[in-house]
Design an enzyme around this catalytic site. Structure first.
Site, PDB file in Angstrom:
ATOM      1  N   ALA A  67     -23.877  -2.861 -38.300  1.00  0.00           N
ATOM      2  CA  ALA A  67     -24.874  -3.554 -38.977  1.00  0.00           C
ATOM      3  C   ALA A  67     -26.039  -4.555 -38.281  1.00  0.00           C
ATOM      4  O   ALA A  67     -25.067  -5.326 -37.553  1.00  0.00           O
ATOM      5  CB  ALA A  67     -24.437  -3.921 -40.259  1.00  0.00           C
ATOM      6  N   LYS A  68     -27.209  -4.344 -38.367  1.00  0.00           N
ATOM      7  CA  LYS A  68     -27.864  -5.367 -37.608  1.00  0.00           C
ATOM      8  C   LYS A  68     -28.228  -6.607 -38.557  1.00  0.00           C
ATOM      9  O   LYS A  68     -29.197  -6.727 -39.212  1.00  0.00           O
ATOM     10  CB  LYS A  68     -29.332  -4.821 -37.317  1.00  0.00           C
ATOM     11  CG  LYS A  68     -29.794  -5.271 -36.000  1.00  0.00           C
ATOM     12  CD  LYS A  68     -30.806  -4.305 -35.330  1.00  0.00           C
ATOM     13  CE  LYS A  68     -31.849  -4.861 -34.524  1.00  0.00           C
ATOM     14  NZ  LYS A  68     -31.247  -5.358 -33.223  1.00  0.00           N
ATOM     15  N   ILE A  69     -27.312  -7.615 -38.550  1.00  0.00           N
ATOM     16  CA  ILE A  69     -27.062  -8.654 -39.365  1.00  0.00           C
ATOM     17  C   ILE A  69     -27.471  -9.832 -38.579  1.00  0.00           C
ATOM     18  O   ILE A  69     -26.813 -10.049 -37.417  1.00  0.00           O
ATOM     19  CB  ILE A  69     -25.671  -8.695 -40.034  1.00  0.00           C
ATOM     20  CG1 ILE A  69     -25.649  -7.615 -41.052  1.00  0.00           C
ATOM     21  CG2 ILE A  69     -25.575 -10.022 -40.869  1.00  0.00           C
ATOM     22  CD1 ILE A  69     -24.204  -7.480 -41.647  1.00  0.00           C
TER      23      ILE A  69
END
Ligand code: PPE
Length: 304
Positions: free
Chosen positions: A156-158
């Protein structure tokens, strides 16, 4: 950086100078946001957003992993991105939608904190530099390990995940390299600070698996599809750092980096230190696809 004209903030286009966020925003303190980087290319048909739906899908998937409810649908976000590109003129080449806990709350509990969505358009140009794009970039292996999948939600691109990348990038630049190579908790190759990595060996492409603690890159996915359509074998597998040293070719992929050849890792030249034939072929093909000159992949372009 060079300001652009308008920033989309929860449904309104606001002047660059007025796009402000409160210092008590949860995301500023705890990294509780998700974002995307999306290229805007110039084509004969006009400006085109590359793999638009796939990027917004990943944004919503990242939000799901973080447990954050984004108050817009996929189609609403697509429309908002288009509106923002249109409002910023022809010079922009990169879109940055970000959804984050913008509500004011002290303490970690994210439940019930307001979610904000902003969309920024910038001029990115060449990420690692024109010269690196043409002649190859240099890497050092970072002393900072990529967290394991047990420690972080890496596909996930957190926002908070990027502190690790920032440490690695800083280390690389201070050591005189262009980019960092990150090793995962199993001692295998993960990725760059903001790119996926590929090697070429005996004409085949090899890249780490998604479970090797990497972001499932959309450029990675595009290059895999392009390579297979060209009849090039693609293998997704764990690999060691030394396999990169002795590979025939190494390159990195990313929205910002596109396809960038790697000419040196940890002071070892890759082959003769010049971009190899497979890298150059895929780099040219990718550029033709992104600019719409190659119409076979026209479905990847959302022309405005
Ligand atoms: N790994 C990481 C950690 C990563 O941040 C990116 C994108 C990739 C792989 C490649 O993914 P994709 O863009 O879907 O092919 N990095 C973005 C952020 C760069 C930045 O400096 O900010 C990008 O390339 O837009």
């Amino acid at each position: 950086m060079e300001p652009t004209t308008k920033i989309w903030m929860d449904g309104e286009l606001v002047d660059w100078a007025d796009a402000k966020v409160h210092v008590m925003s949860h995301a500023l303190h705890y990294g509780t946001g998700v974002f995307e980087g999306i290229r805007v290319y110039h084509t004969d048909e006009g400006q085109a957003i590359f793999r638009h739906r796939d990027h917004i899908k990943r944004l919503l998937d990242s939000a799901k992993v973080l447990g954050m409810d984004v108050p817009y649908t996929l189609d609403e976000l697509i429309d908002a991105n288009r509106e923002t590109v249109r409002a910023n003129g022809a010079n922009v080449d990169y879109l940055r939608p970000i959804a984050y806990l913008g509500g004011q709350r002290v303490g970690l509990n994210p439940i019930g904190v307001d979610v904000k969505v902003n969309i920024i358009c910038v001029h990115m140009g060449s990420y690692l530099g024109e010269d690196m794009q043409a002649n190859g970039a240099t890497l050092i292996t970072s002393s900072w390990e990529k967290p394991s999948n047990r420690a972080a939600a890496l596909s996930a691109k957190i926002c908070g995940n990027y502190v690790n990348s920032v440490l690695a990038k800083q280390e690389a630049i201070r050591a005189g390299a262009d980019e960092a190579l990150m090793i995962n908790s199993n001692g295998n190759v993960a990725e760059g600070s903001g790119e996926n990595v590929f090697l070429v060996r005996d004409g085949a492409l090899h890249t780490p698996m998604v479970s090797d603690a990497v972001l499932e890159g959309i450029t990675r996915n595009s290059v895999i599809e392009l390579a297979r359509d060209e009849g090039i074998e693609v293998v997704q597998r764990s690999m060691t750092r030394t396999e990169l040293y002795v590979a025939d070719e190494v390159f990195m992929t990313g929205t910002a980096a596109e396809v960038t050849p790697i000419r040196m890792i940890d002071n070892r030249l890759i082959a003769d230190g010049k971009p190899g034939p497979v890298t150059k072929r895929l780099q040219a093909l990718f550029a033709n696809v992104a600019s719409g000159r190659n119409q076979r992949y026209r479905r990847w372009l959302d022309v405005l």
